[in-house]
Structures are given as C-alpha cells and as structure tokens.
Design a protein around this motif. Structure first.
Motif, PDB file in Angstrom:
ATOM      1  N   MET A  83       7.251  11.567  -6.689  1.00  0.00           N
ATOM      2  CA  MET A  83       8.009  10.363  -6.386  1.00  0.00           C
ATOM      3  C   MET A  83       7.095   9.161  -6.194  1.00  0.00           C
ATOM      4  SD  MET A  83      10.620   9.479  -3.270  1.00  0.00           S
ATOM      5  CE  MET A  83       9.290   8.784  -2.250  1.00  0.00           C
ATOM      6  N   GLY A  84       5.932   9.371  -5.581  1.00  0.00           N
ATOM      7  CA  GLY A  84       5.022   8.259  -5.343  1.00  0.00           C
ATOM      8  C   GLY A  84       4.591   7.579  -6.622  1.00  0.00           C
ATOM      9  N   ARG A  85       4.312   8.361  -7.631  1.00  0.00           N
ATOM     10  CA  ARG A  85       3.854   7.791  -8.905  1.00  0.00           C
ATOM     11  C   ARG A  85       4.967   6.985  -9.571  1.00  0.00           C
ATOM     12  NH1 ARG A  85      -0.495  10.954 -12.510  1.00  0.00           N
ATOM     13  NH2 ARG A  85      -0.769   9.483 -14.235  1.00  0.00           N
TER      14      ARG A  85
ATOM     15  N   GLN B  91      16.430   9.319  -7.736  1.00  0.00           N
ATOM     16  CA  GLN B  91      17.214   9.133  -6.515  1.00  0.00           C
ATOM     17  C   GLN B  91      16.301   8.867  -5.320  1.00  0.00           C
ATOM     18  OE1 GLN B  91      19.467  12.884  -7.210  1.00  0.00           O
ATOM     19  NE2 GLN B  91      21.281  11.704  -6.646  1.00  0.00           N
ATOM     20  N   GLY B  92      15.219   9.621  -5.237  1.00  0.00           N
ATOM     21  CA  GLY B  92      14.268   9.401  -4.154  1.00  0.00           C
ATOM     22  C   GLY B  92      13.615   8.039  -4.236  1.00  0.00           C
ATOM     23  N   VAL B  93      13.269   7.627  -5.448  1.00  0.00           N
ATOM     24  CA  VAL B  93      12.671   6.309  -5.652  1.00  0.00           C
ATOM     25  C   VAL B  93      13.649   5.217  -5.221  1.00  0.00           C
ATOM     26  CG1 VAL B  93      11.920   4.661  -7.408  1.00  0.00           C
ATOM     27  CG2 VAL B  93      11.077   7.015  -7.457  1.00  0.00           C
ATOM     28  N   ALA B  94      14.908   5.344  -5.596  1.00  0.00           N
ATOM     29  CA  ALA B  94      15.896   4.309  -5.272  1.00  0.00           C
ATOM     30  C   ALA B  94      16.054   4.149  -3.765  1.00  0.00           C
ATOM     31  CB  ALA B  94      17.240   4.652  -5.906  1.00  0.00           C
TER      32      ALA B  94
ATOM     33  N   LEU C 173       0.858  -1.182   0.000  1.00  0.00           N
ATOM     34  CA  LEU C 173       0.000   0.000   0.000  1.00  0.00           C
ATOM     35  C   LEU C 173       0.889   1.226   0.000  1.00  0.00           C
ATOM     36  CD1 LEU C 173      -2.598   1.635   0.250  1.00  0.00           C
ATOM     37  CD2 LEU C 173      -2.602   1.142   2.710  1.00  0.00           C
ATOM     38  N   LEU C 174       0.774   2.017  -1.044  1.00  0.00           N
ATOM     39  CA  LEU C 174       1.573   3.231  -1.214  1.00  0.00           C
ATOM     40  C   LEU C 174       0.647   4.430  -1.175  1.00  0.00           C
ATOM     41  CD1 LEU C 174       4.180   4.780  -1.936  1.00  0.00           C
ATOM     42  CD2 LEU C 174       3.753   4.215  -4.340  1.00  0.00           C
ATOM     43  N   THR C 175       0.729   5.221  -0.120  1.00  0.00           N
ATOM     44  CA  THR C 175      -0.097   6.418  -0.055  1.00  0.00           C
ATOM     45  C   THR C 175       0.580   7.537  -0.842  1.00  0.00           C
ATOM     46  OG1 THR C 175       0.874   7.369   1.975  1.00  0.00           O
ATOM     47  CG2 THR C 175      -0.864   5.694   2.239  1.00  0.00           C
ATOM     48  N   GLY C 176      -0.234   8.457  -1.337  1.00  0.00           N
ATOM     49  CA  GLY C 176       0.323   9.530  -2.156  1.00  0.00           C
ATOM     50  C   GLY C 176       0.970   8.999  -3.417  1.00  0.00           C
ATOM     51  N   ALA C 177       0.295   8.066  -4.077  1.00  0.00           N
ATOM     52  CA  ALA C 177       0.900   7.366  -5.210  1.00  0.00           C
ATOM     53  C   ALA C 177       0.606   8.009  -6.555  1.00  0.00           C
ATOM     54  CB  ALA C 177       0.414   5.916  -5.237  1.00  0.00           C
TER      55      ALA C 177
END
Length: 280
Positions: A18-20, A227-230, A10-14
């Motif tokens: 970065m969330g997407r 970078q944030g995703v990683a 569950l990913l909030t703010g997706a």
C-alpha cells in the motif's frame, strides 16, 4: 483528485504494498514525497516510479524533484533517530508524516519471537516504537510547518496490551504481538492529538482496509490495495474540519478502537514504557 500542491509528505514504508501505491498517488496529486524504505534498491526503484507518476500527472517541479529518498531500518532505533536528523537537516518544512512502515503477524520469522537491534520484541519495536520516536523527534518541524498532520496506519486487529509482559517473553504469539503493536499506535495517536491541540497539528490513525494483497497480510485478500490507499489518502488530504484530530478510522468511516485505547491510565502506562525503552 484532491490537490496537494506544495505539500511535503514523509511516508514511511513507501517501497512496498500500500505504501508504494500511496506514494505514487500523493505525487500525482502534487505533493513532494519523501520516500522512506529499508532496502536501497527498493528505495531507488520506488523513487523512479513516484517521479514518473508526478511527471505523467503534470506535477513536475522543474529543477526540484517531486521525490526525495531516505533510508533507515526501523528495527534499529539509532537508524530511526538518524532518519529524523536527516529530515530535520534537509527539509525546511514537513506538512504530513505518515507512519506506515510495519511488519506482519508471521513475516519476518515465521511467527517466532524475534528482537530488534535494541533487544526489544520486534513487532513492538518496528510497528510502534519506531513511529513513536520518529514522530516525537519531528514534532518541531511539524509544528513550525502547521497546519500539518500525523497519520498512523494501524489496524482494526487490536488486542489489549499486557503491561506485565509487553515484550511477550512468555508464551509468545505473533498475532498477539502484532495486535498489541497496532493498538499502541492508536493509543499514541490519541495522546499526541491531545498534546498538540491548538498547535495546528492534527493526529489521526486508521485501519486502511482488511487483508489487502500485501506481503504482511496473514490471510487471503478481502480488500484491494486501492481501498487502503483511498482511506489513507483521505486522512492526508481532506480538509481538517472533516477528519478532525484524535480520531480512529475504519476505512473511510470513523470507527472504534479496542477499549484499552480509551483508558487514560493505560495510555499513561504506555507512555512510561515507551520513554523507558527509547530513552526519550
């Protein structure tokens, strides 16, 4: 890429920033992504992108979609509670909860003080209390799904909480409100990690990257969304012995939070305030 086959996340703010991008990467790695957002149109568009990413990577689930959608406005604790109830009803397991939803320093409201539907200072409500409530309500499912994880997407931009005026009714400053809310996320992660020790649920928090090119960033970009995703993906997918529990990470490396996060009395006061404001 690390495999997440069979994991339900569950990913909030997706639906933005970065969330997407993270949602698509999780699907490519084999996870079933529970996409949360506030706007139905953006949720639908994101769900299509995530499903396409899974298919392109060969991670389709036959008749079972690699993505499911949930809608809730985190400015309303009633909607957060409803979201938790929907997940508990519809999902037999939950391997990871990523508390990523949040608002920035100046948007919305151009830096002016605003309140949530519950009359709580908006940044404290959306950035911290919503994730606090969601995490607590989903704990039974996370424990029953263990080994499982909670990841709080916070920030290195932190400021000690003014417990005499947590909601900043006097001399409001959007930057302080944001920084307090992000520190609260980290403090809650520390507490949850201790509470869940031995139950198979690890809890970490992180500053994913500095000033990514997203709508909530208050300054020109200094890091990429990738970078944030990683950094966030690592805390979701890396072996638990590498990430541990109760840590705060600055990007890919373990970091140090504001000193108040390590003050047990301050964390106890935050717990008391959180219970009072949420009724939990």
């Amino acid at each position: 890429m690390t495999t997440l086959d069979g994991k339900v996340i569950l990913l909030t703010g997706a639906t933005d920033g970065m969330g997407r991008a993270l949602a698509a990467d999780l699907a490519r790695a084999g996870a079933t992504v529970l996409v949360h957002g506030r706007d139905p149109g953006r949720i639908a568009a994101t769900a299509v992108e995530v499903a396409e990413a899974a298919q392109e990577a060969g991670n389709s689930r036959g008749s079972t979609p690699a993505v499911r959608s949930y809608q809730a406005d985190f400015a309303s604790l009633a909607e957060v509670r409803a979201l938790a109830e929907q997940v508990l009803t519809a999902e037999p397991r939950l391997d990871v909860l990523v508390n990523n939803a949040g608002i920035g320093v100046t948007q919305p409201g151009d830096g002016a003080r605003q309140e949530s539907a519950d009359g709580i200072e908006l940044r404290f409500a959306v950035n911290y209390l919503a994730g606090y409530v969601l995490s607590r309500l989903l704990l039974p499912l996370l424990v029953s799904s263990a080994p499982s994880r909670i990841v709080n997407v916070a920030s290195i931009g932190q400021q000690a909480i003014e417990f005499g005026d947590v909601q900043l009714t006097e001399g409001y400053d959007g930057m302080r409100a944001y920084r307090q809310s992000k520190l609260a996320q980290v403090m809650n992660a520390f507490d949850l990690a201790a509470e869940l020790n031995g139950l198979g649920v690890t809890v970490t928090s992180l500053h994913p990257a500095t000033f990514m090119p997203t709508k909530v960033s208050p300054a020109p970009p200094a890091s990429t969304i990738a970078q944030g995703v990683a950094a966030t993906f690592r805390l979701i997918a890396a072996p638990a012995e590498q990430t541990g529990t109760g840590g705060f990470f600055n990007g890919l490396e373990e970091g140090r939070a504001n000193d108040q996060a390590y003050d047990s009395a301050a964390r106890a006061r935050l717990r008391e305030i959180s219970r009072e404001l949420t009724g939990l």
